[in-house]
Scaffold this motif. Structure first.
Motif, mmCIF file in Angstrom:
data_model
loop_
_atom_site.group_PDB
_atom_site.id
_atom_site.type_symbol
_atom_site.label_atom_id
_atom_site.label_comp_id
_atom_site.label_asym_id
_atom_site.label_seq_id
_atom_site.Cartn_x
_atom_site.Cartn_y
_atom_site.Cartn_z
ATOM 1 N N GLN A 165 0.656 -1.242 -0.174
ATOM 2 C CA GLN A 165 -0.134 0.163 0.408
ATOM 3 C C GLN A 165 0.414 0.936 0.105
ATOM 4 O O GLN A 165 0.935 2.095 -0.477
ATOM 5 N N TYR A 166 1.697 0.867 0.782
ATOM 6 C CA TYR A 166 2.783 2.643 0.577
ATOM 7 C C TYR A 166 4.413 2.458 1.132
ATOM 8 O O TYR A 166 4.575 1.143 1.406
ATOM 9 N N GLU A 167 4.758 2.565 -0.195
ATOM 10 C CA GLU A 167 6.431 2.360 -0.506
ATOM 11 C C GLU A 167 7.578 3.521 0.323
ATOM 12 O O GLU A 167 6.830 4.351 -0.319
ATOM 13 N N LEU A 168 8.663 3.564 0.888
ATOM 14 C CA LEU A 168 8.873 4.648 1.326
ATOM 15 C C LEU A 168 10.167 4.720 0.531
ATOM 16 O O LEU A 168 10.781 3.788 1.191
ATOM 17 N N LEU A 169 10.977 5.223 -0.139
ATOM 18 C CA LEU A 169 12.385 5.749 -0.045
ATOM 19 C C LEU A 169 13.406 6.348 0.691
ATOM 20 O O LEU A 169 12.915 7.444 1.078
ATOM 21 N N ILE A 170 14.005 5.194 1.547
ATOM 22 C CA ILE A 170 14.232 6.002 2.586
ATOM 23 C C ILE A 170 16.051 5.701 1.646
ATOM 24 O O ILE A 170 16.780 4.102 2.184
ATOM 25 N N ASN A 171 17.192 6.414 2.002
ATOM 26 C CA ASN A 171 18.902 6.432 1.604
ATOM 27 C C ASN A 171 19.203 7.010 3.037
ATOM 28 O O ASN A 171 19.378 8.543 3.074
ATOM 29 N N PRO A 172 19.749 6.076 3.688
ATOM 30 C CA PRO A 172 20.055 7.068 5.376
ATOM 31 C C PRO A 172 21.664 7.185 5.179
ATOM 32 O O PRO A 172 22.467 6.080 4.850
ATOM 33 N N LYS A 173 22.313 7.985 5.505
ATOM 34 C CA LYS A 173 23.515 8.751 5.307
ATOM 35 C C LYS A 173 23.673 7.649 6.814
ATOM 36 O O LYS A 173 25.283 7.780 7.643
ATOM 37 N N MET A 174 23.181 7.957 8.172
ATOM 38 C CA MET A 174 23.098 6.934 8.970
ATOM 39 C C MET A 174 22.211 6.092 9.733
ATOM 40 O O MET A 174 20.734 6.411 9.095
ATOM 41 N N SER A 175 22.498 4.208 10.497
ATOM 42 C CA SER A 175 21.251 3.943 10.337
ATOM 43 C C SER A 175 20.648 3.849 11.119
ATOM 44 O O SER A 175 18.775 3.987 10.527
ATOM 45 N N PHE A 176 20.156 5.840 12.300
ATOM 46 C CA PHE A 176 18.578 5.278 12.881
ATOM 47 C C PHE A 176 17.555 5.726 11.801
ATOM 48 O O PHE A 176 17.951 7.145 11.774
ATOM 49 N N GLY A 177 16.737 5.106 12.136
ATOM 50 C CA GLY A 177 15.882 6.002 11.359
ATOM 51 C C GLY A 177 15.304 5.228 10.240
ATOM 52 O O GLY A 177 14.515 6.087 9.230
ATOM 53 N N THR A 178 15.566 3.913 9.627
ATOM 54 C CA THR A 178 15.907 3.836 8.250
ATOM 55 C C THR A 178 14.376 2.684 8.708
ATOM 56 O O THR A 178 13.523 2.011 7.593
ATOM 57 N N GLY A 179 14.320 2.465 9.538
ATOM 58 C CA GLY A 179 12.536 1.817 9.669
ATOM 59 C C GLY A 179 12.785 0.618 10.798
ATOM 60 O O GLY A 179 11.796 -0.574 10.853
ATOM 61 N N HIS A 180 14.305 0.118 10.774
ATOM 62 C CA HIS A 180 14.389 -1.693 11.071
ATOM 63 C C HIS A 180 14.538 -1.133 12.481
ATOM 64 O O HIS A 180 13.994 -2.519 13.286
ATOM 65 N N HIS A 181 14.351 -0.388 13.269
ATOM 66 C CA HIS A 181 14.582 0.124 14.359
ATOM 67 C C HIS A 181 12.558 -0.248 14.798
ATOM 68 O O HIS A 181 12.407 0.263 14.573
ATOM 69 N N GLU A 182 12.578 -1.184 16.299
ATOM 70 C CA GLU A 182 11.221 -0.643 17.030
ATOM 71 C C GLU A 182 10.563 0.290 17.170
ATOM 72 O O GLU A 182 9.340 0.246 16.269
ATOM 73 N N THR A 183 10.816 1.591 17.555
ATOM 74 C CA THR A 183 9.819 2.450 17.614
ATOM 75 C C THR A 183 9.803 2.865 16.320
ATOM 76 O O THR A 183 9.489 3.166 16.401
ATOM 77 N N THR A 184 10.777 3.348 15.105
ATOM 78 C CA THR A 184 10.096 3.965 14.087
ATOM 79 C C THR A 184 9.199 2.830 13.560
ATOM 80 O O THR A 184 8.000 2.909 12.731
ATOM 81 N N SER A 185 9.405 1.362 13.101
ATOM 82 C CA SER A 185 8.159 0.923 12.611
ATOM 83 C C SER A 185 6.853 1.262 13.465
ATOM 84 O O SER A 185 5.923 1.075 12.605
ATOM 85 N N MET A 186 7.297 1.145 15.065
ATOM 86 C CA MET A 186 5.701 1.271 16.098
ATOM 87 C C MET A 186 5.098 2.328 15.636
ATOM 88 O O MET A 186 3.473 2.255 15.202
ATOM 89 N N VAL A 187 6.220 3.376 15.682
ATOM 90 C CA VAL A 187 5.037 5.028 15.030
ATOM 91 C C VAL A 187 4.437 4.941 13.669
ATOM 92 O O VAL A 187 3.327 5.232 13.384
ATOM 93 N N LEU A 188 5.355 4.491 12.478
ATOM 94 C CA LEU A 188 4.772 3.857 11.197
ATOM 95 C C LEU A 188 3.708 3.494 10.982
ATOM 96 O O LEU A 188 2.734 3.754 11.242
ATOM 97 N N SER A 189 3.972 2.133 12.163
ATOM 98 C CA SER A 189 2.289 1.049 12.728
ATOM 99 C C SER A 189 1.150 2.398 13.565
ATOM 100 O O SER A 189 0.499 2.751 12.291
ATOM 101 N N LEU A 190 1.393 3.727 13.947
ATOM 102 C CA LEU A 190 0.229 4.474 14.598
ATOM 103 C C LEU A 190 -0.133 4.939 14.160
ATOM 104 O O LEU A 190 -1.413 5.521 13.767
ATOM 105 N N GLN A 191 0.755 6.091 13.276
ATOM 106 C CA GLN A 191 0.140 6.976 11.836
ATOM 107 C C GLN A 191 -0.491 6.447 10.766
ATOM 108 O O GLN A 191 -1.605 7.023 10.318
ATOM 109 N N MET A 192 -0.905 4.821 10.901
ATOM 110 C CA MET A 192 -1.453 4.383 9.848
ATOM 111 C C MET A 192 -2.792 4.546 11.019
ATOM 112 O O MET A 192 -3.914 4.187 10.120
#
Length: 277
Positions: free
Chosen positions: A108-135
């Motif tokens: 349904q939604y694809e996000l293109l993320i090319n990170p300079k640093m690893s934090f915030g790519t969606g791989h960390h639990e906190t980021t993926s949970m916020v994405l879920s709550l945004q839905m």
């Protein structure tokens, strides 16, 4: 040019802080590990003295130790591409990928993320949970503020969910720059990113505020976030802390006129939606 790999044994709560600190002195890449954090810097920029100076500032707050070694010369872009796999969030409705991954038309939604640093790519639990709550929140025609935007992933998703205006900021120059690059990559014309803090954020009122930072900053700044929230029923989504911190976070939020409406947990990490009543 060879690279130095520094292995930091630290409390995971401090990982994002150390990424910011080390980024300031030339470290280019980070990977979050079970024991803490691995950081990489070119051999010519490495200084044990500079590293020790940062360690000393945090020794009173958390146990820290480190070791380092020289790595053979590699094609780091190639290594990064091999190790950066797309991730799914929000029960498979959101996919986070880099631009070298093939798109998936079934998502349904694809996000293109090319990170300079690893934090915030969606791989960390906190980021993926916020994405879920945004839905779970209606973003249509809403104004959104992303506090500590990192790679810009949450601001970008807010735009894709129909927000009318999105603002984001980060204290780090590299993060703000990376967010702008990712905003452009996702064709999000209604997202504006700046470098700075909540203290100098231009006065405005928002329907939704997103803050995936850490416990200490949230405890300090939630009352400030409320000043930027519209009257009821504006919402604040916070993450970056453990389940056992929820009570302390909620106490500060309640004292600021907010009520908890939803909680999500993943591997002992937590994310919470608060509403201004």
């Amino acid at each position: 040019m060879n690279y130095i790999e520094v292995k930091l044994n630290i409390n995971p709560e401090f990982s994002d802080i150390f990424m910011a600190e080390l980024g300031e002195i030339g470290y280019e890449t980070f990977t979050e590990e079970a024991e803490g954090l691995n950081a990489y810097i070119t051999e010519d920029l490495f200084s044990e003295e500079n590293l020790d100076e940062i360690m000393e500032r945090y020794l009173a707050m958390t146990p820290i130790s480190y070791s380092y070694s020289t790595l053979e010369k590699k094609n780091w872009n190639e290594e990064w591409e091999k190790n950066y796999e797309p991730i799914l969030a929000a029960n498979g409705r959101v996919r986070v990928r880099a631009n070298f991954h093939e798109p998936d038309p079934n998502i349904q939604y694809e996000l293109l993320i090319n990170p300079k640093m690893s934090f915030g790519t969606g791989h960390h639990e906190t980021t993926s949970m916020v994405l879920s709550l945004q839905m779970e929140i209606d973003h249509q025609a809403k104004k959104v503020l992303d506090v500590g935007c990192g790679t810009g992933i949450l601001a970008i998703f807010a735009s894709k969910l129909g927000a009318s205006e999105v603002a984001g900021f980060d204290i780090e120059e590299w993060a703000a720059e990376n967010s702008r690059e990712n905003v452009q990559l996702n064709d999000c014309d209604n997202v504006v990113i700046r470098q700075g803090t909540i203290e100098d954020e231009p006065a405005d009122q928002y329907d939704i505020i997103l803050a995936n930072i850490n416990r200490n900053i949230l405890m300090r700044d939630i009352p400030k976030y409320v000043e930027f929230m519209k009257a009821a029923p504006s919402k604040l989504i916070v993450s970056g802390f453990y389940q056992h911190d929820i009570e302390d976070i909620e106490k500060v939020a309640n004292e600021s006129g907010l009520t908890k409406t939803h909680t999500e947990n993943k591997n002992n990490w937590a994310a919470v939606i608060f509403e201004r009543k």
